[in-house]
Scaffold this active site. Structure first.
Site, mmCIF file in Angstrom:
data_model
loop_
_atom_site.group_PDB
_atom_site.id
_atom_site.type_symbol
_atom_site.label_atom_id
_atom_site.label_comp_id
_atom_site.label_asym_id
_atom_site.label_seq_id
_atom_site.Cartn_x
_atom_site.Cartn_y
_atom_site.Cartn_z
ATOM 1 N N SER A 108 0.859 -1.178 0.000
ATOM 2 C CA SER A 108 0.000 0.000 0.000
ATOM 3 C C SER A 108 0.895 1.226 0.000
ATOM 4 O O SER A 108 2.120 1.107 0.093
ATOM 5 C CB SER A 108 -0.915 -0.022 1.227
ATOM 6 N N GLY B 91 2.031 3.149 -2.198
ATOM 7 C CA GLY B 91 3.045 3.316 -3.233
ATOM 8 C C GLY B 91 4.316 2.510 -3.021
ATOM 9 O O GLY B 91 5.263 2.644 -3.798
ATOM 10 N N GLU C 272 -11.480 4.847 -4.760
ATOM 11 C CA GLU C 272 -10.520 5.672 -5.511
ATOM 12 C C GLU C 272 -10.778 5.527 -7.003
ATOM 13 O O GLU C 272 -10.820 4.405 -7.534
ATOM 14 C CB GLU C 272 -9.092 5.239 -5.204
ATOM 15 N N GLU D 154 -9.151 1.592 -6.811
ATOM 16 C CA GLU D 154 -9.032 0.799 -5.573
ATOM 17 C C GLU D 154 -10.178 1.136 -4.639
ATOM 18 O O GLU D 154 -10.837 2.162 -4.818
ATOM 19 C CB GLU D 154 -7.761 1.204 -4.822
ATOM 20 N N ASP E 2 -7.236 7.883 4.009
ATOM 21 C CA ASP E 2 -6.371 8.980 4.481
ATOM 22 C C ASP E 2 -6.736 10.316 3.819
ATOM 23 O O ASP E 2 -6.780 11.351 4.490
ATOM 24 C CB ASP E 2 -4.876 8.640 4.339
ATOM 25 N N THR E 3 -7.068 10.310 2.528
ATOM 26 C CA THR E 3 -7.426 11.574 1.870
ATOM 27 C C THR E 3 -8.698 12.179 2.483
ATOM 28 O O THR E 3 -8.945 13.377 2.354
ATOM 29 C CB THR E 3 -7.657 11.392 0.355
ATOM 30 N N ARG F 259 3.973 9.767 8.023
ATOM 31 C CA ARG F 259 3.024 10.862 8.228
ATOM 32 C C ARG F 259 2.889 11.127 9.723
ATOM 33 O O ARG F 259 2.532 10.241 10.477
ATOM 34 C CB ARG F 259 1.682 10.474 7.607
HETATM 35 P P1 AMP Z 1 -2.292 3.095 -5.396
HETATM 36 O O1 AMP Z 1 -1.301 2.658 -4.341
HETATM 37 O O2 AMP Z 1 -2.673 2.019 -6.342
HETATM 38 O O3 AMP Z 1 -3.472 3.826 -4.793
HETATM 39 O O4 AMP Z 1 -1.539 4.193 -6.289
HETATM 40 C C1 AMP Z 1 -1.088 5.390 -5.726
HETATM 41 C C2 AMP Z 1 -1.176 6.506 -6.750
HETATM 42 O O5 AMP Z 1 -0.377 6.213 -7.889
HETATM 43 C C3 AMP Z 1 -2.577 6.742 -7.314
HETATM 44 O O6 AMP Z 1 -3.349 7.523 -6.439
HETATM 45 C C4 AMP Z 1 -2.252 7.433 -8.624
HETATM 46 O O7 AMP Z 1 -1.922 8.791 -8.423
HETATM 47 C C5 AMP Z 1 -0.997 6.701 -9.080
HETATM 48 N N1 AMP Z 1 -1.395 5.549 -9.922
HETATM 49 C C6 AMP Z 1 -1.636 4.294 -9.492
HETATM 50 N N2 AMP Z 1 -1.996 3.501 -10.523
HETATM 51 C C7 AMP Z 1 -1.985 4.262 -11.625
HETATM 52 C C8 AMP Z 1 -2.280 4.030 -13.003
HETATM 53 N N3 AMP Z 1 -2.641 2.831 -13.456
HETATM 54 N N4 AMP Z 1 -2.169 5.072 -13.869
HETATM 55 C C9 AMP Z 1 -1.775 6.293 -13.428
HETATM 56 N N5 AMP Z 1 -1.494 6.580 -12.146
HETATM 57 C C10 AMP Z 1 -1.598 5.585 -11.244
#
Ligand code: AMP
Length: 423
Positions: free
Chosen positions: A185, A187, A292, A304, A311-312, A395
């Site tokens: 999670s 990122g 999301e 997702e 958190d947002t 955070r």
């Molecule tokens: P996630 O951990 O999957 O919520 O991804 C974190 C952030 O990465 C997202 O809120 C987007 O800003 C970016 N992101 C994730 N997947 C994609 C995708 N397939 N295309 C573009 N941006 C993405």
């Protein structure tokens, strides 16, 4: 009335019966309503506060001592929630302590969810459902549910277990694409493959960032979205309602700023509600979900969902009389939730949040600049999470503000957050 429209436009939930409100007895007695929090971070702390305002007993669980919600809970327990036997012991002990009713409230993903399913089958109330906790534990469960079972629009994707499979998947999905460990999670382990030659580096990076080491990844087509939103969606005894869309900025896969409302076309908003209703209905139960979504014109792609406060959504501490945490607690306890004729929870004012991240490792970290942050504007509020340790990127707090519109509030929240630092 199931499946029909109420006069507020809220859709009634198939399979959810109106909850008969039960009285709230004193905490720590056999008449208590007990919430057992699996995860005790800053989001759990706000859930705990809302529950305690209703007289609930709160038991905070996390894998380290001194977690934010533990600092205010009636009782706290240190437990590795991803270890099945530890989790089972803790939950069965709690179940065996007398109380009027008990709810298990997950706050994070890394939980031995088969234990939740096993105990749910035995009558334990898991919020929103043990199935939701299981499916949202890894990216594969949710993606397959949304795209393959519900037919919701998503980016193209493939799952891979080796570098060879990843190279094939990159060729089929196309570049640019995003590689993420399925068990991760915020990122962690996530990277963008811009040309096929990047695949190997992305594979290595994903192996280091996943929650459980070596493993499976998802490759997603990179979405050139206009903006991304969180649509907080509340399933409660009276139907499904939404919070106004929350826009946010992510860096390194983690949120930095959020604001509410984010302007949207009517068509994109209606489609967002449709997607959110479908996925949350499939997960079932009652509670608040963070859905999301990526928005491109009037097109909405599901990304997702978290079956819990997001958190947002901390921005709702400033923008709504009932924050996402208050809504979650009301929904899981079967209490009423107000909404307008379009099914939205009323806002008090447009607003924004901006996070405070630590930049260094420290124990007993000090958060400085709270007075300066508050002096930026009378609408500014600050939450200091009180975490016992800091590390880069962790955070540690959030600045909140309201304004005449979300853009004005963003400027204020950002400036307030810039006054905060961790030492
Ligand atoms: P996630 O951990 O999957 O919520 O991804 C974190 C952030 O990465 C997202 O809120 C987007 O800003 C970016 N992101 C994730 N997947 C994609 C995708 N397939 N295309 C573009 N941006 C993405």
């Amino acid at each position: 009335m199931q499946g029909g429209q109420t006069h507020t436009g809220a859709r009634l939930l198939a399979g959810i019966l109106p909850v008969v409100p039960t009285p709230f007895g004193p905490p720590l007695t056999d008449q208590a309503t007990r919430l057992v929090l699996l995860g005790s971070g800053e989001l759990g702390r706000e859930v705990a506060i809302e529950a305690m305002r209703l007289g609930c007993e709160v038991v905070a669980i996390d894998r380290y001592e001194g977690a934010p919600a533990m600092q205010i809970a009636h009782r706290s327990i240190v437990c590795s929630m991803s270890e099945a036997s530890e989790l089972r012991t803790v939950l069965t002990n709690e179940r065996d302590r007398p109380c009027a009713r008990m709810l298990v409230v997950p706050e994070l993903e890394a939980i031995a969810t088969p234990v939740l399913q096993e105990l749910e089958a035995d009558g334990l109330h898991v919020v929103p459902t043990a199935l939701a906790a299981r499916l949202s534990m890894d990216r594969e469960g949710i993606r397959r549910l949304a795209a393959e079972e519900l037919g919701l629009p998503t980016s193209p994707y493939r799952f891979c277990d080796s570098l060879e499979e990843l190279e094939e998947a990159v060729a089929s999905v196309g570049t640019p694409c995003v590689v993420k460990p399925v068990m991760s999670s915020s990122g962690k382990g996530q990277s963008v493959v811009r040309t096929p030659a990047d695949a190997e580096a992305s594979w290595q990076y994903a192996q280091e960032g996943g929650r459980v080491g070596l493993g499976r990844v998802i490759v997603e087509g990179f979405v050139e979205f206009d903006y991304e939103i969180t649509l907080l969606t509340v399933r409660h005894a009276g139907g499904t309602v939404y919070c106004k869309p929350i826009g946010h900025v992510q860096e390194d896969g983690d949120y930095r700023e959020s604001w509410q409302p984010h302007p949207m076309s009517e068509a994109a908003l209606a489609e967002s509600k449709r997607v959110a209703a479908a996925v949350t209905e499939a997960l079932g139960g009652t509670g608040l979900f963070g859905v999301e979504l990526f928005i491109r014109g009037d097109e909405v792609l599901f990304s997702e969902v978290s079956p819990r406060p997001h958190d947002t959504g901390m921005v709702t501490l400033a923008t709504q009389r009932l924050s996402e945490f208050a809504l979650h607690v009301r929904a899981i306890l079967g209490l009423p939730i107000p909404s307008d004729e379009d099914g939205f929870v009323p806002q008090i004012a447009p607003g924004a949040s901006a996070v405070l991240l630590a930049t260094e490792v420290s124990s007993e970290p000090l958060v400085e600049g709270v007075a300066e942050a508050m002096a930026v504007d009378p609408t500014v509020d600050v939450r200091v999470f009180g975490k016992p340790d800091a590390r880069p990127g962790r955070r540690m707090g959030v600045a909140l503000a309201t304004g005449t519109d979300a853009d004005a509030a963003r400027l204020v929240a950002r400036e307030a957050a810039s006054k905060l630092r961790v030492r």
